[in-house]
Motif scaffolding. Structure first.
Motif, short mmCIF file in Angstrom:
data_model
loop_
_atom_site.label_atom_id
_atom_site.label_comp_id
_atom_site.label_asym_id
_atom_site.label_seq_id
_atom_site.Cartn_x
_atom_site.Cartn_y
_atom_site.Cartn_z
N GLU A 42 -2.80 -3.73 5.72
CA GLU A 42 -1.86 -2.91 4.96
C GLU A 42 -1.34 -1.74 5.79
O GLU A 42 -0.31 -1.16 5.49
CB GLU A 42 -2.54 -2.37 3.69
CG GLU A 42 -2.79 -3.44 2.64
CD GLU A 42 -1.53 -4.07 2.12
OE1 GLU A 42 -0.50 -3.40 1.99
OE2 GLU A 42 -1.56 -5.29 1.85
N ASP A 43 -2.08 -1.36 6.85
CA ASP A 43 -1.67 -0.21 7.63
C ASP A 43 -0.51 -0.53 8.58
O ASP A 43 0.13 0.37 9.10
CB ASP A 43 -2.85 0.35 8.43
CG ASP A 43 -3.47 -0.71 9.33
OD1 ASP A 43 -3.45 -1.90 8.96
OD2 ASP A 43 -3.99 -0.35 10.40
N THR A 45 3.17 -1.64 9.50
CA THR A 45 4.47 -1.63 8.84
C THR A 45 5.23 -2.87 9.25
O THR A 45 5.60 -3.04 10.40
CB THR A 45 5.27 -0.37 9.22
OG1 THR A 45 4.53 0.76 8.82
CG2 THR A 45 6.61 -0.36 8.53
N SER A 47 8.65 -5.34 8.00
CA SER A 47 9.88 -5.15 7.24
C SER A 47 10.58 -6.48 7.03
O SER A 47 10.36 -7.44 7.77
CB SER A 47 10.82 -4.18 7.95
OG SER A 47 11.30 -4.75 9.16
N THR A 57 9.85 -2.52 3.13
CA THR A 57 8.94 -2.06 4.17
C THR A 57 7.51 -2.09 3.64
O THR A 57 7.26 -1.67 2.52
CB THR A 57 9.30 -0.62 4.60
OG1 THR A 57 10.66 -0.61 5.03
CG2 THR A 57 8.43 -0.16 5.75
N GLY A 58 6.60 -2.57 4.46
CA GLY A 58 5.20 -2.66 4.08
C GLY A 58 4.85 -4.09 3.67
O GLY A 58 5.63 -4.78 3.02
N ARG A 59 3.69 -4.52 4.09
CA ARG A 59 3.25 -5.90 3.86
C ARG A 59 3.24 -6.26 2.37
O ARG A 59 3.67 -7.35 1.99
CB ARG A 59 1.86 -6.07 4.48
CG ARG A 59 1.33 -7.47 4.45
CD ARG A 59 0.00 -7.55 5.22
NE ARG A 59 -0.76 -8.71 4.84
CZ ARG A 59 -0.56 -9.92 5.33
NH1 ARG A 59 0.37 -10.13 6.22
NH2 ARG A 59 -1.30 -10.93 4.92
N ASP A 61 5.04 -5.08 -0.25
CA ASP A 61 6.39 -5.28 -0.79
C ASP A 61 7.03 -6.54 -0.24
O ASP A 61 7.71 -7.28 -0.96
CB ASP A 61 7.28 -4.08 -0.49
CG ASP A 61 6.96 -2.88 -1.37
OD1 ASP A 61 6.20 -3.04 -2.37
OD2 ASP A 61 7.45 -1.77 -1.07
#
Length: 157
Positions: A42-43, A45, A47, A57-59, A61
Motif C-alpha cells: 500500500e505504501d 504509489t 497510478s 493514485t494508490g494501489r 483505488d
C-alpha cells in the motif's frame, strides 16, 4: 550475441510476458491475478488512467477501479497491436494500441449484450521486482476514429 544483448532480449521478453499477463487477467475477470500484476504494498504509489476517467493514485483505488470494470463488463477481449518495449535499468515502458471488443449483459435472457469495439492507445510502466516485472502505471487514451473527427468539423461554406 554478447551477454549484454542476451540479457536485454531476455528482459524485453519478460516485460512482454508481464504485459500480456495483465491483459489476460483482465479478459478472464480474474481480479486476484490482475492484482498480482501491480506493484505490491500500500505504501507504493501506483497510478492508472482509464479512458475518460480522472487519474487514480494508490494501489487500493486502482484495484477497486478494475473490480468495478470487471463487475460491469460481461465480455472483454484485447487485441494488442503496435507493441513497443523501451527499457532503462529496472524500469520498462510498454506502449501499445488496445483494440478492445467488449459487451455488457443482455437486456433479457442469457445472451450477451451488443458488442462494442474501441481503440485505445496505452502506456504501461513496469518496475523490476524480486518477483518479476510489476505494473507501476497504466494510462489509456481513446483514439478518435474518422467518424469522430468528421462530427467535429464544420461543414464547408
Amino acid at each position: 550475441m554478447n551477454e549484454e544483448h542476451a540479457q536485454a532480449a531476455a528482459d524485453i521478453a519478460e516485460v512482454e510476458a508481464a504485459n500480456t499477463a495483465f491483459y489476460e487477467a483482465l479478459e478472464r475477470g480474474d481480479h486476484d491475478a490482475l492484482a498480482e500484476r501491480w506493484l505490491p504494498g500500500e505504501d507504493l504509489t501506483v497510478s492508472c488512467v482509464h479512458p475518460g476517467w480522472p487519474v487514480l493514485t494508490g494501489r487500493g483505488d486502482v484495484l477497486r477501479s478494475y473490480a468495478l470494470i470487471m463487475a460491469n463488463t460481461e465480455y472483454i477481449q484485447f487485441f494488442l497491436t503496435d507493441v513497443n518495449v523501451s527499457m532503462s535499468g529496472d524500469t520498462a515502458l510498454v506502449t501499445c494500441t488496445e483494440n478492445i471488443l467488449s459487451g455488457g449483459p443482455a437486456e433479457e435472457g442469457d445472451a450477451l449484450g451488443p458488442l462494442v469495439g474501441q481503440l485505445v492507445v496505452a502506456t504501461n510502466v513496469f518496475r523490476r521486482t524480486a518477483d518479476g516485472w510489476r505494473l507501476w502505471s497504466h494510462h489509456g487514451s481513446p483514439v478518435l476514429t474518422e467518424s469522430d473527427e468528421d462530427d467535429d468539423k464544420e461543414a464547408p461554406s
